[in-house]
Structure formats: C-alpha cells, structure tokens
Write a protein that holds these residues in place. Structure first.
Motif, PDB file in Angstrom:
ATOM      1  N   HIS A 166      31.336  42.955  29.825  1.00 36.99           N
ATOM      2  CA  HIS A 166      32.580  42.747  30.263  1.00 36.99           C
ATOM      3  C   HIS A 166      33.661  43.929  29.856  1.00 36.99           C
ATOM      4  CE1 HIS A 166      32.245  38.064  30.940  1.00 36.99           C
ATOM      5  NE2 HIS A 166      30.913  39.026  31.521  1.00 36.99           N
ATOM      6  N   ALA A 167      33.601  44.093  28.524  1.00 38.20           N
ATOM      7  CA  ALA A 167      34.598  44.885  27.891  1.00 38.20           C
ATOM      8  C   ALA A 167      34.134  46.560  28.382  1.00 38.20           C
ATOM      9  CB  ALA A 167      34.424  44.845  26.388  1.00 38.20           C
ATOM     10  N   GLU A 168      32.944  46.879  28.609  1.00 42.33           N
ATOM     11  CA  GLU A 168      32.510  48.250  28.827  1.00 42.33           C
ATOM     12  C   GLU A 168      32.936  48.369  30.385  1.00 42.33           C
ATOM     13  OE1 GLU A 168      28.371  50.848  29.658  1.00 42.33           O
ATOM     14  OE2 GLU A 168      28.304  48.609  28.907  1.00 42.33           O
ATOM     15  N   ILE A 169      32.468  47.585  31.173  1.00 47.09           N
ATOM     16  CA  ILE A 169      33.049  47.916  32.473  1.00 47.09           C
ATOM     17  C   ILE A 169      34.568  47.658  32.649  1.00 47.09           C
ATOM     18  CG2 ILE A 169      32.821  46.866  34.877  1.00 47.09           C
ATOM     19  CD1 ILE A 169      30.388  48.289  33.903  1.00 47.09           C
ATOM     20  N   PHE A 170      35.209  46.830  31.933  1.00 44.91           N
ATOM     21  CA  PHE A 170      36.618  46.736  32.192  1.00 44.91           C
ATOM     22  C   PHE A 170      37.432  48.012  31.849  1.00 44.91           C
ATOM     23  CE2 PHE A 170      40.909  45.770  30.496  1.00 44.91           C
ATOM     24  CZ  PHE A 170      41.449  45.007  31.680  1.00 44.91           C
ATOM     25  N   ARG A 171      37.015  48.796  30.647  1.00 38.75           N
ATOM     26  CA  ARG A 171      37.563  49.968  30.085  1.00 38.75           C
ATOM     27  C   ARG A 171      37.412  50.961  31.208  1.00 38.75           C
ATOM     28  NH1 ARG A 171      35.182  48.174  25.009  1.00 38.75           N
ATOM     29  NH2 ARG A 171      33.515  49.414  25.600  1.00 38.75           N
ATOM     30  N   GLN A 172      36.230  50.871  31.637  1.00 40.48           N
ATOM     31  CA  GLN A 172      35.776  52.130  32.870  1.00 40.48           C
ATOM     32  C   GLN A 172      36.617  51.946  33.926  1.00 40.48           C
ATOM     33  OE1 GLN A 172      31.660  51.648  33.729  1.00 40.48           O
ATOM     34  NE2 GLN A 172      30.896  52.369  31.760  1.00 40.48           N
ATOM     35  N   MET A 173      36.735  50.731  34.394  1.00 42.64           N
ATOM     36  CA  MET A 173      37.623  50.289  35.809  1.00 42.64           C
ATOM     37  C   MET A 173      39.311  50.678  35.391  1.00 42.64           C
ATOM     38  SD  MET A 173      35.526  47.385  37.559  1.00 42.64           S
ATOM     39  CE  MET A 173      36.068  47.833  39.194  1.00 42.64           C
ATOM     40  N   GLU A 174      39.615  50.263  34.052  1.00 38.36           N
ATOM     41  CA  GLU A 174      41.091  50.346  33.660  1.00 38.36           C
ATOM     42  C   GLU A 174      41.473  51.989  33.599  1.00 38.36           C
ATOM     43  OE1 GLU A 174      43.892  48.396  30.243  1.00 38.36           O
ATOM     44  OE2 GLU A 174      41.947  49.310  29.706  1.00 38.36           O
ATOM     45  N   THR A 175      40.351  52.692  33.304  1.00 32.21           N
ATOM     46  CA  THR A 175      40.788  54.181  33.308  1.00 32.21           C
ATOM     47  C   THR A 175      40.894  54.707  34.645  1.00 32.21           C
ATOM     48  OG1 THR A 175      39.558  54.495  31.165  1.00 32.21           O
ATOM     49  CG2 THR A 175      39.854  56.418  32.694  1.00 32.21           C
ATOM     50  N   LEU A 176      39.924  54.203  35.364  1.00 33.01           N
ATOM     51  CA  LEU A 176      40.034  54.632  37.095  1.00 33.01           C
ATOM     52  C   LEU A 176      41.448  54.233  37.697  1.00 33.01           C
ATOM     53  CD1 LEU A 176      38.597  55.916  39.647  1.00 33.01           C
ATOM     54  CD2 LEU A 176      37.528  53.840  39.851  1.00 33.01           C
ATOM     55  N   GLU A 194      29.084  41.334  39.816  1.00 33.72           N
ATOM     56  CA  GLU A 194      29.956  40.263  39.268  1.00 33.72           C
ATOM     57  C   GLU A 194      30.853  40.731  38.354  1.00 33.72           C
ATOM     58  OE1 GLU A 194      26.797  36.722  39.950  1.00 33.72           O
ATOM     59  OE2 GLU A 194      26.896  37.592  37.976  1.00 33.72           O
ATOM     60  N   VAL A 195      30.484  41.508  37.193  1.00 37.49           N
ATOM     61  CA  VAL A 195      31.379  41.799  36.414  1.00 37.49           C
ATOM     62  C   VAL A 195      32.551  42.871  36.821  1.00 37.49           C
ATOM     63  CG1 VAL A 195      31.484  43.189  34.140  1.00 37.49           C
ATOM     64  CG2 VAL A 195      29.654  41.608  34.583  1.00 37.49           C
ATOM     65  N   ARG A 196      32.168  43.961  37.702  1.00 37.97           N
ATOM     66  CA  ARG A 196      32.933  44.813  38.455  1.00 37.97           C
ATOM     67  C   ARG A 196      34.104  44.237  39.243  1.00 37.97           C
ATOM     68  NH1 ARG A 196      28.212  47.706  39.891  1.00 37.97           N
ATOM     69  NH2 ARG A 196      27.808  49.526  38.538  1.00 37.97           N
ATOM     70  N   GLN A 197      33.761  42.833  39.847  1.00 32.94           N
ATOM     71  CA  GLN A 197      34.540  42.306  40.667  1.00 32.94           C
ATOM     72  C   GLN A 197      35.430  41.411  39.789  1.00 32.94           C
ATOM     73  OE1 GLN A 197      33.477  40.615  44.555  1.00 32.94           O
ATOM     74  NE2 GLN A 197      34.080  38.613  43.912  1.00 32.94           N
ATOM     75  N   GLN A 198      34.973  40.795  38.823  1.00 32.47           N
ATOM     76  CA  GLN A 198      35.832  40.117  37.673  1.00 32.47           C
ATOM     77  C   GLN A 198      36.772  40.989  37.167  1.00 32.47           C
ATOM     78  OE1 GLN A 198      33.245  38.121  35.041  1.00 32.47           O
ATOM     79  NE2 GLN A 198      32.305  36.954  37.033  1.00 32.47           N
ATOM     80  N   ALA A 199      36.470  42.242  36.876  1.00 27.86           N
ATOM     81  CA  ALA A 199      37.328  43.399  36.106  1.00 27.86           C
ATOM     82  C   ALA A 199      38.483  43.735  37.084  1.00 27.86           C
ATOM     83  CB  ALA A 199      36.245  44.456  35.673  1.00 27.86           C
ATOM     84  N   ALA A 200      38.095  43.921  38.264  1.00 35.43           N
ATOM     85  CA  ALA A 200      38.915  44.364  39.191  1.00 35.43           C
ATOM     86  C   ALA A 200      40.018  43.064  39.538  1.00 35.43           C
ATOM     87  CB  ALA A 200      38.492  44.582  40.613  1.00 35.43           C
ATOM     88  N   GLU A 201      39.588  41.929  39.276  1.00 38.77           N
ATOM     89  CA  GLU A 201      40.601  40.936  39.357  1.00 38.77           C
ATOM     90  C   GLU A 201      41.473  41.017  38.396  1.00 38.77           C
ATOM     91  OE1 GLU A 201      38.902  37.317  40.555  1.00 38.77           O
ATOM     92  OE2 GLU A 201      37.426  38.238  42.150  1.00 38.77           O
ATOM     93  N   CYS A 258      42.393  37.745  29.248  1.00 44.97           N
ATOM     94  CA  CYS A 258      41.510  39.021  29.576  1.00 44.97           C
ATOM     95  C   CYS A 258      40.770  39.250  28.301  1.00 44.97           C
ATOM     96  CB  CYS A 258      42.266  40.194  30.132  1.00 44.97           C
ATOM     97  SG  CYS A 258      41.398  41.517  30.674  1.00 44.97           S
ATOM     98  N   GLN A 259      41.449  39.619  27.285  1.00 48.18           N
ATOM     99  CA  GLN A 259      40.718  40.098  26.030  1.00 48.18           C
ATOM    100  C   GLN A 259      39.688  39.282  25.648  1.00 48.18           C
ATOM    101  OE1 GLN A 259      41.210  43.016  24.477  1.00 48.18           O
ATOM    102  NE2 GLN A 259      39.584  42.375  22.956  1.00 48.18           N
ATOM    103  N   ALA A 260      39.853  37.556  25.909  1.00 48.15           N
ATOM    104  CA  ALA A 260      38.864  36.824  25.436  1.00 48.15           C
ATOM    105  C   ALA A 260      37.719  36.824  26.695  1.00 48.15           C
ATOM    106  CB  ALA A 260      39.586  35.347  25.687  1.00 48.15           C
ATOM    107  N   TRP A 261      38.051  37.129  27.801  1.00 44.40           N
ATOM    108  CA  TRP A 261      37.027  37.229  28.804  1.00 44.40           C
ATOM    109  C   TRP A 261      36.049  38.546  28.486  1.00 44.40           C
ATOM    110  CZ3 TRP A 261      36.421  41.744  32.083  1.00 44.40           C
ATOM    111  CH2 TRP A 261      35.389  41.494  32.900  1.00 44.40           C
TER     112      TRP A 261
END
Length: 338
Positions: A63-73, A25-32, A53-56
């Motif tokens: 949320h923040a951990e996965i978003f940083r990982q996916m943002e880097t990729l 769920e978190v990966r999909q939300q981060a991708a969106e 996005c910051q509030a999410w």
C-alpha cells in the motif's frame, strides 16, 4: 502500552498473514485516496483523511509503496497544470483530477487484454455485442470484450472461449458431432440448444436457457448436468451448487441488462463491463438495491435511470473516469477501502 494494544511484533505478524492484494486493487485504492485528499474542502477534513490514508498504508507494505509512486506521478501532473488559479477553481480542479486519475490508471498499469484475446478468431471490444453465424447453422453471440476460437472438424464442433461470455444457439448436426464450449476451467457440452458460458477471474458459469448441458471441470472426472432454468459455477477443480438461473440472463444480447432486487455494487460492476475507462462505486455503505432494465449501449442513459431510481450521486471527472456514490456523500466524505 495498554493491554489491548498489539505489539510491534504482533502487528507485523498480522500484516504478514493478510492476503496479498493485487496490484490493480492497490493502484485503484491509492488513486481514490489521492482524489479524496485533493477534494478535501477544509483542513480538518484533510487531516482526518490523511490519518485514515496513513492507516491504510500501514496495513500492507505494498500500500505504502504504490501510494508513494502514484503520489509522485500525481504531483508531477499537477505541476503541469496551466495555472494555479485554474487548479483552485472548481472546474479546473475537477479537470485536473480527471486528467491525473486517467494518467495514474493508465501509467500505473491497467490490465491489458491478453495475447489470446488479440489472436482469437473472433472478438468484441468493450461495449460491443456481436452475433456470428457458424458453418453448421448454429449461432454464437459474443458479449462485451469477449473472444473465441472456432474449431470444427469431422468429430467435434468446439468453441474455445478465451475471455468474456458467449451465448450458444446450437443447430442439429447431421454428422452427430457434439457441440462444446470449452475454456480455461473446463467444458460445457450441449445436450440441447441454447446456453451461456461466462468466464470470470477465478471461475466460470454455465447458464442453461433451453434443454440440457453437461459441464466438466478441467481437472475433475465428474460431469454435472445442468437443465433449463439452472446455472452452475465451476473452476478447474470442481463444480459448485446448482442454482436457479437469473431472470432473462441472456438479455444482454438485446443490449439490455435486467436486474431484480440487485445490490447497487453488482449493478455498477455489470455496467462497468460495457463502458470504456473506469466506472466504480466509491463506497457501498447503504444497502441500496435496484430492480429494472438498463441499456448496455448508452452508459450515460443507464446511469441517469439509476440516479432517478436511487439516492446516488454521479461524479464525472472525464469521459473515462466516473465515480458513483450515495447522495449524501458530501456530508460524510467516505474513505476508500474502509
């Protein structure tokens, strides 16, 4: 600090009380979120999305951990685009988004089929529907991405459903052996001829088309009888309220899905089961409902029919990444998970 503003300790306590989101769920939300930020047409839109996005991200540490990982990729994939010009062009940007999102979801760890699926006696791939004749004259039909083990002996006829959904059409047995579909949550024993058993993430459902089926949750002594035209959901501990069966609940075995006043979210979720990759409703902010018939063997045709019937917009980022939104999405730019 205003009286109605939560303190840091209160915010931390509230965050810790929130249910733990799943990684998928978190990966999909981060991708969106990454798609939304990439698609922003103006700096004002981007600033608004970045704040949301910051509030999410602050809603849960994961949320923040996965978003940083996916943002880097995401940035790594963007850096390998052919040219900056192609990235700025609409077509080039869309291709980049599709490629990047596909990679994010794949490298981010989409749930893969279990070993039980690969080792099953019979299985179907995504979008495949297959009928199997059994040695006693019965037939079973496997829905999309389903798997069963078949165990017939001198005492019982057992179909072990490990994933997905099966339609059982039970033949009379001269040896009087019971016909049982069992799975993770319990068993459904035929007292008649025709029924469906579906296994979802947290429960299972028996839908009886003809005669009667006896349902027993795995860790309960209670047996519930389900009659023709009825449906029963159950898990390992209990059976829930008996409900009317949906009209033409077995229509999928004819490669058709029949919907009667169904929410758009439910329609998209069912279609997604028959399409490889990601098909998702980006935001369900309007109470759109659908009545009609959609094919399971032609995903593009099904989406086209849906688009003709409802005010929706379909965005194809690649053959494997399709997002659905309401037709006025451009005006409001919905944020994920809001």
């Amino acid at each position: 600090m205003p009286d109605d503003m939560p303190s840091a300790s209160q915010s931390a306590s509230a965050a810790s009380a929130m249910p733990e989101p799943t990684m998928a769920e978190v990966r999909q939300q981060a991708a969106e979120w990454l798609i939304q930020l990439t698609e922003a047409d103006t700096e004002a839109q981007r600033a608004q999305l970045q704040a949301a996005c910051q509030a999410w991200q602050q809603r849960h540490p994961r949320h923040a951990e996965i978003f940083r990982q996916m943002e880097t990729l995401w940035q790594s994939l963007a850096d390998h685009a052919d040219t900056a010009k192609s990235e700025r062009s609409k077509g080039g940007r869309k291709a980049l988004i599709g490629t990047a999102l596909s990679a994010l979801l794949l490298l981010g760890g989409l749930q893969l089929p279990s070993s039980r699926y690969w080792l099953a006696d019979e299985r179907t791939s995504t979008g495949e529907i297959r009928q199997i004749s059994l040695s006693d004259g019965s037939r079973i039909t496997l829905n999309t991405h389903s798997a069963v083990d078949i165990r017939f002996d001198a005492h019982t006829r057992t179909i072990r459903l490990t994933e997905g959904e099966v339609l059982a059409e039970v033949a009379h047995d001269p040896q009087q052996r019971p016909f049982i579909v069992e799975n993770r949550d319990g068993s459904a024993t035929a007292l008649g001829t025709r029924y469906l058993v579906r296994q979802d993430a947290d429960s299972s459902t028996v839908t009886v088309l003809e005669s009667t089926v006896a349902v027993k949750p795995r860790h309960s002594a209670t047996i519930s009888k389900v009659y023709a035209g009825k449906q029963l959901r159950f898990d390992t501990q209990q059976a829930y309220t008996l409900m009317p069966a949906p009209a033409l609940a077995d229509s999928w075995h004819m490669q058709r899905l029949v919907f009667e006043d169904a929410p758009l979210s439910a329609v998209i979720a069912r279609l997604a089961e028959y399409r490889p990759g990601l098909l998702k409703l980006r935001a369900d902010t309007q109470p759109l409902r659908f009545t009609g018939v959609l094919p399971t063997d032609d995903g593009d045709k099904a989406l086209s029919i849906l688009q003709q019937a409802l005010p929706i917009r379909i965005q194809r980022y690649s053959n494997y990444v399709v997002l659905v939104d309401t037709a006025n999405a451009d005006a409001r730019k919905p944020a994920p998970d809001q």
